[in-house]
Design a protein around this motif. Structure first.
Motif, PDB file in Angstrom:
ATOM      1  N   ASP A  20       0.835  -1.205   0.000  1.00 22.17           N
ATOM      2  CA  ASP A  20       0.000   0.000   0.000  1.00 22.17           C
ATOM      3  C   ASP A  20       0.873   1.260   0.000  1.00 22.17           C
ATOM      4  O   ASP A  20       0.601   2.218  -0.729  1.00 22.17           O
ATOM      5  CB  ASP A  20      -0.916   0.021   1.229  1.00 22.17           C
ATOM      6  N   GLU A  21       1.913   1.244   0.826  1.00 22.66           N
ATOM      7  CA  GLU A  21       2.790   2.409   0.932  1.00 22.66           C
ATOM      8  C   GLU A  21       3.494   2.708  -0.381  1.00 22.66           C
ATOM      9  O   GLU A  21       3.645   3.878  -0.767  1.00 22.66           O
ATOM     10  CB  GLU A  21       3.829   2.173   2.036  1.00 22.66           C
ATOM     11  N   ASP A  22       3.921   1.670  -1.088  1.00 30.24           N
ATOM     12  CA  ASP A  22       4.669   1.858  -2.333  1.00 30.24           C
ATOM     13  C   ASP A  22       3.783   1.810  -3.581  1.00 30.24           C
ATOM     14  O   ASP A  22       4.296   1.893  -4.706  1.00 30.24           O
ATOM     15  CB  ASP A  22       5.768   0.792  -2.452  1.00 30.24           C
ATOM     16  N   SER A  23       2.474   1.654  -3.370  1.00 34.81           N
ATOM     17  CA  SER A  23       1.504   1.621  -4.468  1.00 34.81           C
ATOM     18  C   SER A  23       1.870   0.566  -5.521  1.00 34.81           C
ATOM     19  O   SER A  23       1.906   0.835  -6.722  1.00 34.81           O
ATOM     20  CB  SER A  23       1.382   2.999  -5.121  1.00 34.81           C
ATOM     21  N   VAL A  24       2.136  -0.640  -5.028  1.00 35.26           N
ATOM     22  CA  VAL A  24       2.439  -1.762  -5.910  1.00 35.26           C
ATOM     23  C   VAL A  24       1.565  -2.948  -5.520  1.00 35.26           C
ATOM     24  O   VAL A  24       0.887  -2.923  -4.497  1.00 35.26           O
ATOM     25  CB  VAL A  24       3.932  -2.164  -5.818  1.00 35.26           C
ATOM     26  N   PHE A  25       1.588  -3.986  -6.334  1.00 34.67           N
ATOM     27  CA  PHE A  25       0.926  -5.229  -5.951  1.00 34.67           C
ATOM     28  C   PHE A  25       1.675  -6.409  -6.554  1.00 34.67           C
ATOM     29  O   PHE A  25       2.411  -6.276  -7.533  1.00 34.67           O
ATOM     30  CB  PHE A  25      -0.552  -5.240  -6.338  1.00 34.67           C
ATOM     31  N   VAL A  26       1.474  -7.566  -5.932  1.00 32.20           N
ATOM     32  CA  VAL A  26       2.195  -8.778  -6.302  1.00 32.20           C
ATOM     33  C   VAL A  26       1.247  -9.743  -6.994  1.00 32.20           C
ATOM     34  O   VAL A  26       0.085  -9.891  -6.607  1.00 32.20           O
ATOM     35  CB  VAL A  26       2.798  -9.447  -5.051  1.00 32.20           C
ATOM     36  N   TRP A  86       6.936 -14.953  -9.844  1.00 34.20           N
ATOM     37  CA  TRP A  86       6.467 -13.879  -8.962  1.00 34.20           C
ATOM     38  C   TRP A  86       6.679 -12.574  -9.694  1.00 34.20           C
ATOM     39  O   TRP A  86       7.743 -12.328 -10.252  1.00 34.20           O
ATOM     40  CB  TRP A  86       7.282 -13.945  -7.681  1.00 34.20           C
ATOM     41  N   MET A  87       5.660 -11.713  -9.717  1.00 29.68           N
ATOM     42  CA  MET A  87       5.773 -10.424 -10.408  1.00 29.68           C
ATOM     43  C   MET A  87       5.365  -9.284  -9.491  1.00 29.68           C
ATOM     44  O   MET A  87       4.454  -9.427  -8.675  1.00 29.68           O
ATOM     45  CB  MET A  87       4.889 -10.395 -11.660  1.00 29.68           C
ATOM     46  N   LEU A  88       6.022  -8.155  -9.658  1.00 25.11           N
ATOM     47  CA  LEU A  88       5.693  -6.933  -8.942  1.00 25.11           C
ATOM     48  C   LEU A  88       5.274  -5.881  -9.961  1.00 25.11           C
ATOM     49  O   LEU A  88       5.996  -5.615 -10.923  1.00 25.11           O
ATOM     50  CB  LEU A  88       6.898  -6.439  -8.144  1.00 25.11           C
ATOM     51  N   LEU A  89       4.078  -5.295  -9.753  1.00 23.31           N
ATOM     52  CA  LEU A  89       3.543  -4.317 -10.697  1.00 23.31           C
ATOM     53  C   LEU A  89       3.127  -3.043  -9.970  1.00 23.31           C
ATOM     54  O   LEU A  89       2.773  -3.074  -8.792  1.00 23.31           O
ATOM     55  CB  LEU A  89       2.321  -4.881 -11.429  1.00 23.31           C
ATOM     56  N   ASP A  90       3.164  -1.931 -10.683  1.00 27.46           N
ATOM     57  CA  ASP A  90       2.675  -0.663 -10.145  1.00 27.46           C
ATOM     58  C   ASP A  90       1.154  -0.612 -10.250  1.00 27.46           C
ATOM     59  O   ASP A  90       0.577  -1.013 -11.272  1.00 27.46           O
ATOM     60  CB  ASP A  90       3.274   0.513 -10.934  1.00 27.46           C
ATOM     61  N   ARG A  91       0.504  -0.103  -9.226  1.00 24.39           N
ATOM     62  CA  ARG A  91      -0.959  -0.065  -9.221  1.00 24.39           C
ATOM     63  C   ARG A  91      -1.526   0.858 -10.287  1.00 24.39           C
ATOM     64  O   ARG A  91      -2.624   0.622 -10.790  1.00 24.39           O
ATOM     65  CB  ARG A  91      -1.458   0.365  -7.837  1.00 24.39           C
ATOM     66  N   ASN A  92      -0.799   1.891 -10.634  1.00 22.71           N
ATOM     67  CA  ASN A  92      -1.366   2.854 -11.584  1.00 22.71           C
ATOM     68  C   ASN A  92      -1.504   2.289 -12.987  1.00 22.71           C
ATOM     69  O   ASN A  92      -2.118   2.911 -13.856  1.00 22.71           O
ATOM     70  CB  ASN A  92      -0.536   4.142 -11.619  1.00 22.71           C
ATOM     71  N   ILE A  93      -0.969   1.092 -13.243  1.00 20.27           N
ATOM     72  CA  ILE A  93      -1.118   0.514 -14.579  1.00 20.27           C
ATOM     73  C   ILE A  93      -2.569   0.147 -14.866  1.00 20.27           C
ATOM     74  O   ILE A  93      -2.983   0.098 -16.019  1.00 20.27           O
ATOM     75  CB  ILE A  93      -0.235  -0.727 -14.798  1.00 20.27           C
ATOM     76  N   LEU A  94      -3.356  -0.105 -13.811  1.00 25.12           N
ATOM     77  CA  LEU A  94      -4.734  -0.511 -14.039  1.00 25.12           C
ATOM     78  C   LEU A  94      -5.536   0.605 -14.687  1.00 25.12           C
ATOM     79  O   LEU A  94      -6.266   0.390 -15.643  1.00 25.12           O
ATOM     80  CB  LEU A  94      -5.400  -0.950 -12.730  1.00 25.12           C
ATOM     81  N   SER A  95      -5.406   1.823 -14.160  1.00 24.96           N
ATOM     82  CA  SER A  95      -6.177   2.935 -14.712  1.00 24.96           C
ATOM     83  C   SER A  95      -5.766   3.260 -16.142  1.00 24.96           C
ATOM     84  O   SER A  95      -6.568   3.723 -16.944  1.00 24.96           O
ATOM     85  CB  SER A  95      -6.003   4.181 -13.836  1.00 24.96           C
ATOM     86  N   SER A  96      -4.512   2.984 -16.483  1.00 26.55           N
ATOM     87  CA  SER A  96      -4.042   3.320 -17.829  1.00 26.55           C
ATOM     88  C   SER A  96      -4.151   2.163 -18.811  1.00 26.55           C
ATOM     89  O   SER A  96      -4.036   2.356 -20.015  1.00 26.55           O
ATOM     90  CB  SER A  96      -2.574   3.776 -17.773  1.00 26.55           C
TER      91      SER A  96
END
Length: 263
Positions: A20-26, A86-96
């Motif tokens: 949540d703090e880094d605005s990412v998800f796994v 295992w992948m790490l993605l930025d949350r803002n990719i969803l809106s774009s």
């Protein structure tokens, strides 16, 4: 191979608070990670076994890629049985990157979730909405996060094809100009009377909390109270995601029949 320092840096994302703090998800597991690759969304980090990397020789150029073994995978994974990648993605990719696939004859349908708490239920609803081509889900601010690991896993890629919005739900519903169907035990039988008739401007379907149902504030915005008949007469209630799936099927079927009356 990945360094111990990098592995330790990535292991912190087992904590939802840090995500949540880094605005990412796994995202973890072969099938859903293949969905992500097919969706062509930006990926920050990929950690995978030699076997997975051999099967995917051309990972995205924008991602940092590390080969790891099963022991290392267990250190960063939140799954009981880690599965190759295992992948790490930025949350803002969803809106774009969320796609809208509404066809010319499909009416706009929206699912509204009122304080849904179970991650499995939310994930299943997103996956089912994806199946039916419903691309918009509006969640109350008290609904479980769509970035919860259990939600992400259970969507099976539907998360990347569905627009998910968190907002003040009563305000949203009171300002929309569509019929608002609310799933309530004392509602009208969906298989009797007019049922879930969807006008040209579309409709909204509200599903409430697993134990408390739809809040009074949201109920005040419901224009059509509907229920799924309890034909067995013994079970107290339906699971929220099951009820939502049945009602989604009715909405889509009725909308299609109205658009194609001769079929």
């Amino acid at each position: 191979m990945i360094s111990k320092t990098k592995l330790k840096e990535l292991a912190v994302y087992k904590q939802q608070k840090r995500c949540d703090e880094d605005s990412v998800f796994v995202v973890e597991g072969v099938k859903i990670c293949d969905e992500i690759l097919a969706a062509n969304v930006p990926i920050r980090t990929i950690c995978a076994t030699n076997s997975w990397l051999s099967d995917h020789p051309d990972p995205p150029t924008n991602a940092e890629v590390f080969e790891i073994d099963n022991v290392m995978l267990e250190r960063i994974s939140s799954m009981r049985t880690p599965n190759e990648v295992w992948m790490l993605l930025d949350r803002n990719i969803l809106s774009s990157n969320q796609q809208t696939h509404t066809s010319a004859n499909q009416r706009p349908l929206t699912i509204a979730l009122d304080h849904l708490q179970d991650p499995g239920n939310l994930g299943t609803i997103i996956r089912t909405a994806d199946w039916f081509g419903i691309r918009h889900i509006v969640c109350s601010e008290g609904t479980v996060s769509c970035f919860n690991p259990k939600v992400v896993q259970s969507t099976m890629g539907g998360l990347f094809r569905t627009q998910i919005t968190y907002c003040d739900l009563p305000s949203y519903l009171s300002s929309c100009h569509q019929p608002v169907f609310g799933a309530l035990l004392n509602g009208e039988n969906i298989w009797q009377g007019p049922g879930l008739q969807v006008p040209a401007e579309g409709a909204v379907l509200v599903i409430g909390n697993e134990s408390k149902g739809i809040t009074p504030e949201v109920q005040a915005c419901v224009t059509h109270r509907v229920t799924i008949p309890n034909l067995g007469g013994t079970a107290e209630s339906l699971n929220a995601s099951v009820a939502c799936a049945i009602l989604m099927a009715e909405l889509v079927k009725n909308a299609n029949q109205q658009d194609c009356p001769n079929h």
